[in-house]
Design an enzyme around this catalytic site. Structure first.
Site, mmCIF file in Angstrom:
data_model
loop_
_atom_site.group_PDB
_atom_site.id
_atom_site.type_symbol
_atom_site.label_atom_id
_atom_site.label_comp_id
_atom_site.label_asym_id
_atom_site.label_seq_id
_atom_site.Cartn_x
_atom_site.Cartn_y
_atom_site.Cartn_z
ATOM 1 N N LYS A 32 -48.937 45.447 8.993
ATOM 2 C CA LYS A 32 -47.790 46.371 9.041
ATOM 3 C C LYS A 32 -46.763 45.920 8.012
ATOM 4 C CE LYS A 32 -44.295 48.298 12.151
ATOM 5 N NZ LYS A 32 -44.037 48.845 13.473
ATOM 6 N N GLU A 68 -46.844 41.848 10.959
ATOM 7 C CA GLU A 68 -45.747 42.594 10.310
ATOM 8 C C GLU A 68 -44.803 41.663 9.539
ATOM 9 O OE1 GLU A 68 -43.242 44.833 12.994
ATOM 10 O OE2 GLU A 68 -42.116 45.743 11.366
HETATM 11 C C1 5MM Z 1 -39.099 47.096 11.332
HETATM 12 O O1 5MM Z 1 -39.087 47.451 12.654
HETATM 13 C C2 5MM Z 1 -40.303 47.952 13.210
HETATM 14 C C3 5MM Z 1 -40.621 49.310 12.669
HETATM 15 O O2 5MM Z 1 -39.529 50.156 12.928
HETATM 16 P P1 5MM Z 1 -38.953 51.109 11.791
HETATM 17 O O3 5MM Z 1 -40.061 52.079 11.474
HETATM 18 O O4 5MM Z 1 -37.756 51.750 12.421
HETATM 19 O O5 5MM Z 1 -38.609 50.229 10.618
HETATM 20 C C4 5MM Z 1 -40.144 48.042 14.731
HETATM 21 O O6 5MM Z 1 -41.380 47.970 15.383
HETATM 22 C C5 5MM Z 1 -39.244 46.950 15.234
HETATM 23 O O7 5MM Z 1 -39.926 45.738 15.154
HETATM 24 C C6 5MM Z 1 -38.858 47.333 16.666
HETATM 25 O O8 5MM Z 1 -38.000 48.432 16.590
HETATM 26 C C7 5MM Z 1 -38.243 46.197 17.434
HETATM 27 O O9 5MM Z 1 -37.140 45.673 16.803
HETATM 28 P P2 5MM Z 1 -36.348 44.461 17.504
HETATM 29 O O10 5MM Z 1 -35.457 43.969 16.399
HETATM 30 O O11 5MM Z 1 -35.569 45.029 18.623
HETATM 31 O O12 5MM Z 1 -37.326 43.438 17.948
#
Ligand code: 5MM
Length: 340
Positions: A219, A177
């Site tokens: 991702k 990602e």
């Molecule tokens: C970009 O964040 C990931 C996808 O979430 P969205 O669809 O809300 O953009 C998400 O998997 C993110 O990595 C997790 O929410 C974990 O975030 P943190 O910052 O707590 O590691």
């Protein structure tokens, strides 16, 4: 490395028009989202919330895999089984977030590199024993004055590839990602340029480090104008720019592209995914689907508010968003379906 198992799991995660549910918010992020929704920020609430998600009826009809956080993978499901078993019982493949967060790069103000490689081989072995079959690592790339620098892109690409190689060695499918952030007021063209540079660097490193493209998923962000940009492109423009960028950078051997939502509204995230699939149907070498966190969970969290009585309505909202995104993956979504 069991290549056939990695290929099979990666393909299974993007089969049947399903996508991933990112429920891997670290404690800080979960607490921030809870605070915004007026929910107490406690361990018990996080456990109740995650149980509410995973017991949502019919969730497995639209969701193939759920990305968990370390706290969650160690918790118990509602009937006392381990959380990964509860996920499997819902017909969903358990995954795990492996990164330890993005930290400032010295001498590169405004830029970050993701940490978490120390001891990763051992952590992977532990998570595999707990039932995880895939993993996720997020790198963040900011757009700004002179940003992103090539140093930031290259550092994150090297770390993402090292994580991916360790995952495959240990039996996990890596979800890679690299997120170009939506913060700021940059144009869609700037996002295209930063995303293209990032994906070129990431795939060059993955290749150098002998990562099996067939046994991983990408991702990425969609190619968008920033949240505060004065001009917002239309849905088709976003779909065209995103697919154009990916066709230039992502090898056809990768089985799936699973988008993050990144702060888009739930409905826009569905509409843009739908446009990619309906406009490019036969031209896409990879499955194009979702791995959303906020764009699937937010409406449900706002309804739930930490109250048991709200669980059925919250689960209905969650199932609805998951279903809308499955339809978008098939190119069969329309805005009219939101009101039904
Ligand atoms: C970009 O964040 C990931 C996808 O979430 P969205 O669809 O809300 O953009 C998400 O998997 C993110 O990595 C997790 O929410 C974990 O975030 P943190 O910052 O707590 O590691």
């Amino acid at each position: 490395m069991d290549t056939s198992k990695l290929k099979q799991t990666a393909s299974q995660l993007v089969a049947n028009h399903k996508g991933l549910l990112a429920m891997d918010e670290s404690t800080g992020t979960a607490n921030k989202r809870f605070a915004e929704a007026g929910i107490p920020q406690t361990l018990a609430m996080r456990e109740a919330y995650r149980n509410m998600i995973i017991t949502t009826p019919k969730l497995g009809e639209s969701i193939s895999g759920a990305i968990l956080f370390d706290e969650t993978i160690r918790q118990k499901g509602p009937d006392g089984t381990s959380f990964p078993s509860a996920v499997e019982n819902a017909g969903i493949i358990p995954g795990i977030k492996l990164d330890a967060g993005a930290k400032d790069i010295p001498f590169f103000p405004g830029e970050k590199v993701t940490e978490g490689l120390d001891g990763l081989r051992d952590r992977i072995a532990e998570y595999v024993k707990m039932g995880a079959r895939f993993a996720k690592w997020r790198a963040v790339i900011a757009i700004g004055n002179g940003l992103p620098t090539q140093t930031c892109i290259d550092l994150n690409a090297q770390v993402l590839a090292r994580y991916a190689a360790l995952c495959q060695e240990g039996g996990l499918v890596p979800v890679v990602e690299p997120e170009v952030l939506m913060d700021g007021s940059h144009t869609l063209e700037s996002c295209f340029d930063a995303t293209e540079r990032t994906l070129h660097a990431v795939f060059a490193e993955l290749y150098k480090q002998r990562v099996l493209f067939e046994g991983m998923l990408l991702k990425p962000n969609m190619v968008l104008a920033a949240l505060d940009a004065p001009e917002q492109p239309g849905i088709d423009e976003v779909a065209d720019a995103t697919i154009h960028c990916l066709l230039r950078t992502v090898p056809a051997a990768v089985p799936g592209v699973v988008f993050l939502s990144g702060g888009q509204s739930s409905e826009l995230a569905s509409a843009r995914l739908n446009a990619m699939n309906s406009r490019f149907k036969s031209k896409l070498p990879w499955a194009v689907t979702f791995s959303y966190a906020r764009a699937i969970q937010q409406p449900a969290m706002d309804i739930w508010k930490g109250q048991d009585a709200n669980v059925p309505a919250a689960q209905k909202a969650l199932e609805h968003r998951a279903h809308m995104n499955r339809l978008a993956r098939a190119g069969e979504y329309s805005q009219a379906m939101e009101t039904v």
